[in-house]
Design a protein around this motif. Sequence first.
Motif, short mmCIF file in Angstrom:
data_model
loop_
_atom_site.label_atom_id
_atom_site.label_comp_id
_atom_site.label_asym_id
_atom_site.label_seq_id
_atom_site.Cartn_x
_atom_site.Cartn_y
_atom_site.Cartn_z
N PHE A 82 52.99 46.00 22.65
CA PHE A 82 52.59 47.30 22.10
C PHE A 82 53.51 48.40 22.62
O PHE A 82 53.93 49.29 21.87
N SER A 95 46.35 48.68 16.61
CA SER A 95 47.71 48.14 16.60
C SER A 95 47.87 46.98 17.58
O SER A 95 48.54 45.99 17.29
N TYR A 116 45.65 52.76 19.03
CA TYR A 116 46.18 51.79 19.99
C TYR A 116 45.39 50.48 19.92
O TYR A 116 45.98 49.39 19.87
N SER A 133 52.17 57.66 22.99
CA SER A 133 50.95 57.14 23.63
C SER A 133 51.25 55.80 24.28
O SER A 133 51.67 54.85 23.60
N ARG A 180 43.95 58.67 19.26
CA ARG A 180 45.13 57.85 19.57
C ARG A 180 44.73 56.51 20.18
O ARG A 180 45.41 55.51 19.98
N ILE A 181 43.65 56.50 20.94
CA ILE A 181 43.27 55.24 21.57
C ILE A 181 42.67 54.28 20.55
O ILE A 181 42.76 53.06 20.70
N LEU A 216 44.97 55.49 28.43
CA LEU A 216 46.12 55.69 27.53
C LEU A 216 46.68 57.09 27.77
O LEU A 216 45.97 58.09 27.59
N HIS A 249 53.90 51.84 13.47
CA HIS A 249 53.83 50.44 13.90
C HIS A 249 53.77 49.49 12.71
O HIS A 249 54.39 48.41 12.73
N HIS A 302 48.92 60.16 26.77
CA HIS A 302 49.54 60.75 25.58
C HIS A 302 50.26 62.03 25.97
O HIS A 302 49.67 62.95 26.54
N GLU A 359 55.64 50.96 20.38
CA GLU A 359 55.49 52.41 20.47
C GLU A 359 56.83 53.08 20.79
O GLU A 359 57.15 54.14 20.24
#
Length: 361
Positions: free
Chosen positions: A313, A284, A281, A116, A277-278, A109, A327, A111, A317
């Motif tokens: 996704f 989401s 991810y 991201s 952040r992952i 991922l 999201h 960023h 984003e």
Amino acid sequence: MSKAMLDLYSDYLLSSFGAATATGLSSVLSGAVSHDQVTRFLAGRVKTSADLWQVVKPMVREMESEEGVMVFDDSIEEKPSTDENEIICWHFDHTQGHNVKGINFLTALYHSQGVSLPVAFHLVAKSEEYVEPKSGKSKRRSPTTKNDHYRRMLAVCVHNRIPFRLVLNDSWYASAENMLFVRHTLERHFIMALKSNRKVALSAQDKAQGHYQTLSTLDLPEGTVQEVHLESVDFPLLLARQLFTNGDGSTGILYLVTSDLTMEWLSLTTIYQTRWRIEEYHRSLKQNAALDKSPTRTVTTQTNHFFAALCAFIKLEWLRTQTRLNHYALKSRIYLSARLAAFQSLQALHPLRLEPAEPTA
């Protein structure tokens, strides 16, 4: 898998609140796309990480920066009721401490500048069957380890000229081999978490003499960093110790090491927080992109559905950057629009109006 169909299907995944089926998409489009067209689309050529890069590349070029970070992790989308195959099988979930049945996927991922985006992925395929000697049971395994894929996927990110300064990952990928690869082969720095039982030497001399001690025995005040040495790693690292509070109120200790010897405790711990952040991810992708809503049955259709969910996704984003809505707020807005359309459709049908009965004497 045509671009037009991929656009339609990924939009459908974002707007769907139930099972994502070929019949469902055909119905939404009032038959403009047939059920068979959707089925052929999912059963077409298997999409790979290289195809994902072609989709996400234009957006990456808009938000990339030399201060970007590459976050690496894996997750499992549980599929307890789906027939077992190479990609839907039993995997050990280290977050739960036991085996679960589902799809184990790895993601790099990227960023940068508050955005991201997944830039590489791999679905773990346990294509080899073997008999476990102790239990005598037939089991599956992958011919390639997740650490092998870690190094391959990061190398591809460098090959694709994605600028990033640091690789962030948890203790699962904090092997000496991975550290050497990131620092020497990729010529990047890293911040990695270490398990509390990992052994370090406090000086080059201690390392040469084989004097190591476990992290849990170190007296390292929070807010400070200390140079340490790991066995099989030919360069020094900076170690930081951070206390944190769990959701249940209990406290824990996080040990972090970085190859960048210029870092201070605050910058090291702050940058590592980006690794969260992952996790966002993963959540989401599963909850907002209908990853688990497909009744697909074959490795090809399951892989292509996963690929379409990744594209959904990415759309979500990118919408977030345009609207400043997260999201979940975006999905709520979509859901509200769907409820409004359903209500207006019902009103147009002139439903029976309920009149209260006259009271009897």
